[in-house]
Design an enzyme around this catalytic site. Structure first.
Site, PDB file in Angstrom:
ATOM      1  N   LYS A  40      -3.561 -10.049  -6.654  1.00 43.06           N
ATOM      2  CA  LYS A  40      -4.885 -10.465  -6.010  1.00 43.06           C
ATOM      3  C   LYS A  40      -5.226  -9.127  -6.319  1.00 43.06           C
ATOM      4  CE  LYS A  40      -5.659  -8.304  -1.668  1.00 43.06           C
ATOM      5  NZ  LYS A  40      -6.854  -7.843  -0.498  1.00 43.06           N
ATOM      6  N   LYS A  56       0.815  -1.337  -0.121  1.00 38.62           N
ATOM      7  CA  LYS A  56       0.180  -0.510  -0.499  1.00 38.62           C
ATOM      8  C   LYS A  56       0.674   1.053   0.010  1.00 38.62           C
ATOM      9  CE  LYS A  56      -4.380  -1.995   0.899  1.00 38.62           C
ATOM     10  NZ  LYS A  56      -6.136  -1.501   0.996  1.00 38.62           N
ATOM     11  N   LYS A  80     -11.058  -4.564  -4.060  1.00 33.30           N
ATOM     12  CA  LYS A  80     -11.563  -3.045  -4.680  1.00 33.30           C
ATOM     13  C   LYS A  80     -10.922  -1.897  -4.876  1.00 33.30           C
ATOM     14  CE  LYS A  80     -13.219  -3.749  -0.008  1.00 33.30           C
ATOM     15  NZ  LYS A  80     -11.838  -3.990   1.010  1.00 33.30           N
TER      16      LYS A  80
HETATM   17  P1  ATP Z   1      -7.948  -2.991  -0.148  1.00 29.00           P
HETATM   18  O1  ATP Z   1      -7.968  -3.348  -2.345  1.00 29.00           O
HETATM   19  O2  ATP Z   1      -9.076  -2.058   0.164  1.00 29.00           O
HETATM   20  O3  ATP Z   1      -7.333  -3.304   0.777  1.00 29.00           O
HETATM   21  P2  ATP Z   1      -9.722  -5.553  -0.435  1.00 29.00           P
HETATM   22  O4  ATP Z   1     -10.492  -5.709  -1.801  1.00 29.00           O
HETATM   23  O5  ATP Z   1      -8.114  -6.004  -0.301  1.00 29.00           O
HETATM   24  O6  ATP Z   1      -9.424  -4.155   0.310  1.00 29.00           O
HETATM   25  P3  ATP Z   1     -10.002  -5.362   2.161  1.00 29.00           P
HETATM   26  O7  ATP Z   1     -11.674  -5.116   2.991  1.00 29.00           O
HETATM   27  O8  ATP Z   1      -9.297  -5.516   2.670  1.00 29.00           O
HETATM   28  O9  ATP Z   1      -9.841  -6.195   0.863  1.00 29.00           O
HETATM   29  O10 ATP Z   1     -10.730  -7.126   2.615  1.00 29.00           O
HETATM   30  C1  ATP Z   1     -12.041  -8.141   3.317  1.00 29.00           C
HETATM   31  C2  ATP Z   1     -12.068  -9.167   3.521  1.00 29.00           C
HETATM   32  O11 ATP Z   1     -12.212  -9.934   2.373  1.00 29.00           O
HETATM   33  C3  ATP Z   1     -10.379 -10.134   4.060  1.00 29.00           C
HETATM   34  O12 ATP Z   1     -11.032 -11.258   4.677  1.00 29.00           O
HETATM   35  C4  ATP Z   1      -9.551 -10.565   2.557  1.00 29.00           C
HETATM   36  O13 ATP Z   1      -8.845 -11.278   3.297  1.00 29.00           O
HETATM   37  C5  ATP Z   1     -10.357 -10.794   2.144  1.00 29.00           C
HETATM   38  N1  ATP Z   1     -10.116 -10.600   0.034  1.00 29.00           N
HETATM   39  C6  ATP Z   1      -9.832  -9.831   0.107  1.00 29.00           C
HETATM   40  N2  ATP Z   1      -9.332  -9.358  -1.605  1.00 29.00           N
HETATM   41  C7  ATP Z   1      -9.411 -10.422  -1.661  1.00 29.00           C
HETATM   42  C8  ATP Z   1      -8.860 -11.746  -2.903  1.00 29.00           C
HETATM   43  N3  ATP Z   1      -8.945 -11.138  -3.462  1.00 29.00           N
HETATM   44  N4  ATP Z   1      -8.866 -13.487  -2.540  1.00 29.00           N
HETATM   45  C9  ATP Z   1     -10.206 -13.941  -1.877  1.00 29.00           C
HETATM   46  N5  ATP Z   1      -9.815 -12.813  -0.621  1.00 29.00           N
HETATM   47  C10 ATP Z   1      -9.681 -11.704  -0.644  1.00 29.00           C
END
Ligand code: ATP
Ligand code: LTN
Length: 337
Positions: free
Chosen positions: A201, A119, A204
């Site tokens: 990965k 990040k 969002k």
């Molecule tokens: P950001 O992009 O804002 O950092 P993010 O999409 O990674 O967010 P988080 O809010 O940080 O999502 O995560 C919420 C949940 O979703 C966590 O349990 C995380 O492990 C899961 N998660 C997020 N992205 C993935 C992915 N690509 N595959 C599987 N699990 C995910």
């Protein structure tokens, strides 16, 4: 034999940041699995808005997404009568305990966190201290509620390990205070990858809208994005090393249909990538459609969502207040009279 002995339910805690449009990564890696736990466990699910502000947010968007995230939890099948659903900033003890725990977390430990490194790279103009201490706030979230299990995607393993280390450290200095949490990481859907770069990965907050599939995306958008998904120059649909794009699509298809990789390979034997991508797109869109309908209804009733937030924060506060006063006594703070 006494059959009336009831074993207390284990506690589960997890959360999602309202930092963007929730993706199928959030759904498959987190929320979908939560719905299977609600009868067996005492489940607490939070919308972690305080974590979201570690990256700059537009206030009106953050507010809307906080409602949306809660509505997605419910639309995905979390029953507000069975689970405690609340918004992190409504329970100020999260910030209080985060400060306390920060004094038991080492600079070196936080410097090793890969999410912080990633990040910092993607937000090079705003490497604030909240981004650095993000895992301490996450540890506070978990430890406030005597959490036994934390269902998260595999990307959060390192943060969870740190929460355990902080709890073990505090307990060894001040005697038993915190429950040591365990991860609860699903086998399938563990890590959904970006459609634009399948070595990263799906996230969002990715700036490229074609990289991720939003839970609320229209059917047309979902199909269009899958059609454009980066794959390879091979032509057969099979799960193999080096075929990251196809492997990711097969994982997604498998999560939504329950089919094994072998079954998928058979189903698409002799057919091209175009056919496969279309099938994945249609399956994902059709599977998400009932969730979307429920979501639309919920979003029309803000008062209902606010009621759930209020009740959730009330139940969460009662536990959180108890934990914080226990911690403060142990630390030597004078109890307020
Ligand atoms: P950001 O992009 O804002 O950092 P993010 O999409 O990674 O967010 P988080 O809010 O940080 O999502 O995560 C919420 C949940 O979703 C966590 O349990 C995380 O492990 C899961 N998660 C997020 N992205 C993935 C992915 N690509 N595959 C599987 N699990 C995910
Ligand atoms: N950092 C988590 C979101 C999160 C969380 C938590 C997950 C914040 N606090 C407590 C589980 C338990 C993420 O998924 N990125």
């Amino acid at each position: 034999m006494d059959n009336n002995i009831t074993v207390p339910k284990k506690t589960i805690f997890s959360g999602v940041q309202p930092s963007g449009n929730l993706t199928i990564g959030n759904y498959l890696g987190a929320i979908k699995n939560w719905t299977t736990l609600q009868n067996e466990y005492n489940c607490i699910y939070c919308v972690v808005d305080m974590h979201a502000i570690t990256v700059r947010q537009v206030p009106a968007d953050l507010r809307r997404r906080t409602y949306e995230t809660l509505a997605i939890y419910i639309a995905a099948g979390l029953d507000p009568e069975k689970n405690t659903l609340f918004v992190q900033s409504h329970v100020p003890q999260h910030a209080v305990l985060a400060w306390d725990l920060g004094c038991f977390t080492m600079f070196g430990e936080l410097s090793r966190m890969t999410q912080f490194k990633d990040k910092s790279r993607s937000n090079a103009d705003n490497i604030n201290s909240g981004l650095f201490t993000y895992p301490v706030l996450m540890a506070a979230d978990i430890l406030l509620y005597k959490t036994d299990l934390v269902p998260v995607g595999s990307d959060q393993k390192q943060h969870l390990e740190l929460a355990r280390d902080i709890a073990i450290r505090f307990n060894s200095i001040f005697s038993d205070t915190f429950t040591i949490p365990e991860g609860y990481i699903p086998k399938t859907g563990m890590r959904i990858m970006s459609l634009a770069d399948p070595t990263k990965k799906m996230s969002k907050s990715d700036a490229n809208p074609n990289a991720s599939i939003g839970i609320l995306d229209s059917k047309d958008d979902i199909i269009r994005k899958f059609k454009r998904a980066v794959t390879d120059s091979d032509t057969t649909i099979r799960y193999a090393d080096g075929k990251d794009g196809i492997n990711n699509l097969m994982n997604i298809y498998s999560c939504f249909t329950g089919k094994t990789y072998g079954e998928i390979e058979k189903e698409f034997d002799g057919r091209g990538y175009g056919d496969f991508k279309l099938a994945v797109g249609e399956t994902v869109a059709d599977s998400l459609s009932p969730l979307k309908t429920k979501f639309d209804t919920l979003m029309k009733d803000k008062a209902y969502l606010e009621d759930i937030m209020k009740n959730g924060a009330f139940s969460a506060s009662r536990i959180a207040e108890r934990t914080v006063s226990k911690v403060h006594k142990k630390l030597g703070f004078v109890v307020k009279s």
